[in-house]
Design an enzyme around this catalytic site. Structure first.
Site, short mmCIF file in Angstrom:
data_model
loop_
_atom_site.label_atom_id
_atom_site.label_comp_id
_atom_site.label_asym_id
_atom_site.label_seq_id
_atom_site.Cartn_x
_atom_site.Cartn_y
_atom_site.Cartn_z
N CYS A 146 0.81 -1.16 0.27
CA CYS A 146 0.04 -0.13 0.02
C CYS A 146 0.81 1.43 -0.16
O CYS A 146 2.11 1.26 -0.26
CB CYS A 146 -0.82 -0.02 1.05
SG CYS A 146 -0.08 -0.08 2.68
N THR A 147 0.53 2.41 0.35
CA THR A 147 1.13 3.50 -0.03
C THR A 147 2.30 3.56 1.05
O THR A 147 3.52 3.96 0.63
CB THR A 147 0.05 4.89 0.14
OG1 THR A 147 -0.87 4.54 -0.70
CG2 THR A 147 0.73 6.39 -0.18
#
Length: 319
Positions: A179-180
């Site tokens: 994810c980010t």
């Protein structure tokens, strides 16, 4: 003389007693430093993105490090030309990450194996590995790891059900997730382990860390990374730039995000300036003719101008 700005991205899973009071005090501290940004506080920890000058962001990191709960917090730092936010918000939430689980996962007790950028890249090349993007669909559409699976979800909390519906196709594989910045994968990878997946790994520090690794240099990433501030898109791959985003209206390569002009819809979509104008900034006919279409109001289009554009669009779509 131009002012140098920075953006800090960070999170920390750590028990915070009386999170609501902490959030109020933290907001005052951030405002006193002159920061802008968005921070979530929960009983299980903190997650934030803040921006400011080099001096302001340094002061904030010192403030955090002086609190024993956050001495191990890792800050991902991006240089910026201006503030990435207009205001400063610190909000309390029941939990940092919502997977809509009856029995929530505590990442401090259960999470997937941490892989640094080099390890993650090597693991992606293994044919017995599947890579699952743990972000929302609009984040994936702007950029993702080559060959990653795009779950058909609009929000993170829908991910567990999607996994349950599709688990047979990768139950026996090694599962990697990313994810980010890493916060969502801490919980998601732990949930995968609890669901019975035998070999689960997560990208430590998320895409943001992967893109800054001097050896990996963002290799195998296509497109750009979606971020939740005014920048919207951040480059990751330092070796090549492959555009994977597609214009909502004509499918051409595009990396420019807009929100549908209908405030009741607000769909995020990729669109060129030309198509935004042509389609009155809206994702559908229903949204184009909505009485509160923000594109029409922002550009002060008269009713006659709107009708002329709609007629041209109808003619074009019919041809």
């Amino acid at each position: 003389m131009t002012q140098d700005y920075r953006v800090l991205l960070y999170y920390q899973y750590v028990p915070i007693e009386d999170g609501e009071s902490f959030a109020q005090k933290h907001l005052s501290d951030c405002k006193a430093l002159g920061l802008k940004g968005r921070i979530l506080v929960a009983d299980e920890g903190i997650n934030g993105t803040v921006s400011g000058t080099v001096e302001q962001t340094n002061a904030y990191m010192s403030l955090m490090k002086n609190d024993s709960r956050f001495t191990s917090t890792i800050f991902k730092i991006d240089e910026a030309k201006q503030n990435a936010f207009k205001k400063m918000h610190v909000r309390y939430r029941p939990e940092l990450v919502n997977l809509s689980l009856e029995d929530d996962v505590n990442p401090l007790e259960l999470t997937g194996a941490y892989l640094d950028p080099k390890e993650f890249r090597e693991a992606m090349l293994d044919e017995n590995t599947v890579v699952i993007d743990a972000r929302n669909d609009y984040e994936f559409d702007l950029g993702h790891f080559r060959g990653a699976i795009r779950p058909e979800i609009r929000s993170f909390r829908e991910l567990p059900q999607w996994i349950r519906d599709n688990k047979e196709q990768f139950m026996e594989k090694r599962v990697l997730t990313y994810c980010t910045g890493g916060i969502r994968c801490e919980k998601f990878s732990g949930w995968l382990v609890r669901e019975g997946f035998k070999d689960v790994g997560q990208l430590h520090g998320g895409i943001a860390t992967y893109g800054k690794d001097p050896e990996v240099q963002g290799d195998l990433w296509d497109g750009q990374m979606y971020v939740f501030d005014s920048r919207i898109a951040v480059p990751i791959n330092q070796k090549e730039h492959v555009i994977v985003g597609r214009d909502w209206f004509d499918g051409s390569p595009c990396e420019r995000y807009i929100n549908c002009g209908n405030p009741e819809c607000n769909r995020q979509m990729l669109a060129s300036k030309e198509n935004e104008a042509k389609y009155l900034g809206a994702c559908s006919h229903e949204c184009r003719v909505h009485p509160d279409n923000r594109y029409i109001k922002a550009h002060q289009l008269s009713n006659q101008e709107v009708q002329e554009r709609l007629a041209l669009l109808e003619k074009d779509l019919a041809s």
